[in-house]
Every structure is written in C-alpha cells, then in structure tokens.
Design a protein around this motif. Structure first.
Motif, PDB file in Angstrom:
ATOM      1  N   ASP A  62      14.237  55.407  11.202  1.00 24.77           N
ATOM      2  CA  ASP A  62      12.901  55.378  10.605  1.00 24.77           C
ATOM      3  C   ASP A  62      12.991  55.657   9.105  1.00 24.77           C
TER       4      ASP A  62
ATOM      5  N   ILE B 145      12.103  57.667   6.584  1.00 28.66           N
ATOM      6  CA  ILE B 145      11.476  58.957   6.308  1.00 28.66           C
ATOM      7  C   ILE B 145      12.384  59.814   5.437  1.00 28.66           C
TER       8      ILE B 145
ATOM      9  N   THR C  29       7.055  60.851   3.692  1.00 34.58           N
ATOM     10  CA  THR C  29       7.439  62.223   4.008  1.00 34.58           C
ATOM     11  C   THR C  29       6.923  62.573   5.399  1.00 34.58           C
ATOM     12  N   VAL C  30       7.554  63.550   6.028  1.00 33.52           N
ATOM     13  CA  VAL C  30       7.102  64.027   7.345  1.00 33.52           C
ATOM     14  C   VAL C  30       7.006  65.553   7.299  1.00 33.52           C
TER      15      VAL C  30
END
Length: 314
Positions: free
Chosen positions: A159, A161, A228-229
C-alpha cells in the motif's frame, strides 16, 4: 635394567600428560579469545541483545540513518546499539568511513535534504527485494525496532503509505510526518517517490539544497498518492515521539507552542501521551543510547518473572 626402563616409561608418560594438558588449555584460551573477538566486532557484551524477535524475518525493515561526517560519533552509537536490530542498516553521509561504511552519494555534500533524497533512492534501488519497509531516522535517535515491526504487521508494504508523528501543513491543514521523530515508507510508497524523483523535469520532487526534509518529502508523496496513516496505539497514545521525552514530561504543550499548534492528533492533556509500545525517541545526548539500550533490553525488575520476547512487546 627393567626398573630403569619402567622409570623412563613413567617419565615419558608424565611428559606426554603435561603436553596434553598444555594443549588443552591453549585450545580453550584460543576459543575464548575468538569469542571475545566476535563480540568486540558486533559491540560490547553489555549491548548484546537478548530479544529473539519473532517478526524479524516476516517484517523486514531497512533503517536509513543520515549523519554529518565531521561528527560521526552518534552514528557509531546507533550501529553499536539499536541499529543491529534492523534487517539492514544503511548509513548515509558525505564522506567515507572505515567503520561505518556509509553510502556516499556521487554528489558529495553535507546538505541534509540531498543526503536524504539520494539515500532514499539508493535504498529502494538496491534493497527493494530484501526489505518491506524503509525507516528514515536521524542519528540522534533511538528506535525500538521490535515495536516498529509489531505495529507494521497491521499494514501492507504494497500500500502507498508512510508513517510517523503527524503534523499539519501550515495553511492547508493536510498531514505530513515530522522528520525528527523519524518516518517509515512502505515499499510501494518509496517506489512511487523514486520514480517521480528521478524524472529530470519533475516539479513535485525538487532536488534543490536547503529544503526542509519533511515538508518537501510530504509534498512529493502527496503528489504521487502516498498518504499518512494513524500510528497511535489502541489507547490513542503516540508511538513516534516528536521531541526529547524529558521536555514532554516536564514542559508539555504549554511550553512548546509549535507542537501544540501543529500536532495532527492534539489532545486536551498537558502533553503528548506516549505509548507503552513507543517506537522512536529523539535523544539530547547521543551516548544516552547506551543507557536506553541497557534499560530497554537488559534490566530486569526483582520480583517479576523473566519475560520472553512476545511479552516484551506487550
């Protein structure tokens, strides 16, 4: 005549026995010296890890550390302590070093953004098949790599991210990750960054010196669809610590207005809540890394059972 022969036989047997004893002790001494030599090469006895990380082979992490070549002590402390817990430790500097063996970009420079940019591209091109995640961290930092792997198992490196301590862009209020607390890019995120940064006519991933690392990187990643996560734990506590912990404990938001105004996950508490599974720490004095390493990996509290590696992550 017979008694003389028996005397010689006893004498020779004693000589042979003494030689065997001397040979035995000499062999033991060499084995001990060899063991000490191996320990000396990988760090002192006091810094040998006792943690057998069950996620070491499953969650592969490259730790990229940039440093100024005129002050290499902090990078040496990293290599001798927590850096040995990374799957790959990549040091980046503007000059070669016999012990640290850093990657030195063709554009020899001391500019931080240039070192970071060139280091990230190099890390992807040479290690993309060996690791899943890429941690960029300052040399004045300490990382609990086991806690990092524990958190990363919730995500997929496929992913786009990147993870860290989230701040807000001035004006736009969009999130980006603070450089001093370190940040982690997935393999896909770094692939996208590398492809864009290598374009000769790119306007989104600038190569100019003097740029602020986190703002420029965040702007480029945003352009290529990297987001961002949330890296907080289940209690909403931060795992990437933005400043020296003593300042958080003693001063808090009240005396650090920029942190209060720019933190993406600002709380009404006195200060930033720190997770029990904290990952990165910024140190005010690099030799403290040895203290942190000792207290994190070797100290045992009397009255509590010896913890195994999984319990160390809880």
């Amino acid at each position: 005549m017979v008694s003389h022969r028996r005397g010689f036989h006893v004498f020779y047997l004693c000589i042979i026995l003494l030689l065997l004893v001397a040979l035995y002790w000499n062999t033991q001494a060499k084995l001990k010296a060899s063991r000490v030599g191996r320990i000396a090469k990988s760090g002192s006895i006091a810094t040998q890890s006792i943690v057998a990380d069950p996620l070491y082979d499953k969650i592969r992490v490259l730790c990229l550390v940039t440093y100024k070549y005129w002050y290499s002590d902090a990078a040496r402390y990293v290599k001798r302590t927590w850096g040995r817990h990374c799957n790959v430790l990549l040091l980046v500097s503007g000059q070669s070093d016999l012990e640290l063996e850093p990657y030195v970009p063709l554009v020899n420079t001391t500019d931080n953004w240039t070192l970071v940019r060139e280091g990230l591209i190099y890390a992807f091109e040479y290690y993309q098949h060996e690791v899943d995640w890429f941690l960029k961290i300052e040399d004045w930092s300490f990382v609990a790599v086991e806690n990092l792997r524990y958190m990363l198992q919730k995500f997929s490196s496929a992913d786009p991210i990147y993870l860290g301590y989230e701040l807000k862009y001035p004006g736009t209020n969009l999130p980006f990750n603070y450089w001093k607390s370190g940040y982690v890019l997935s393999r896909e995120a770094l692939r996208r960054y590398t492809m864009e940064a290598k374009k000769p006519d790119t306007k989104h991933c600038m190569k100019k010196q003097g740029f602020t690392e986190d703002l420029e990187l965040g702007r480029c990643l945003m352009h290529v669809g990297v987001v961002t996560v949330d890296t907080r734990d289940e209690y909403g506590h931060e795992t990437f610590i933005p400043i020296v912990t003593s300042e958080l404990f003693i001063k808090g938001y009240e005396y650090i207005p920029w942190l209060r105004n720019m933190s993406w996950h600002f709380t009404d508490l006195h200060t930033v809540p720190i997770s029990r599974r904290a990952i990165t720490f910024h140190v005010s004095y690099p030799p403290k890394m040895f203290d942190l390493y000792y207290f994190m990996y070797r100290v045992r509290i009397f009255g509590t059972p010896l913890r195994n590696s999984m319990e160390l992550l809880s």
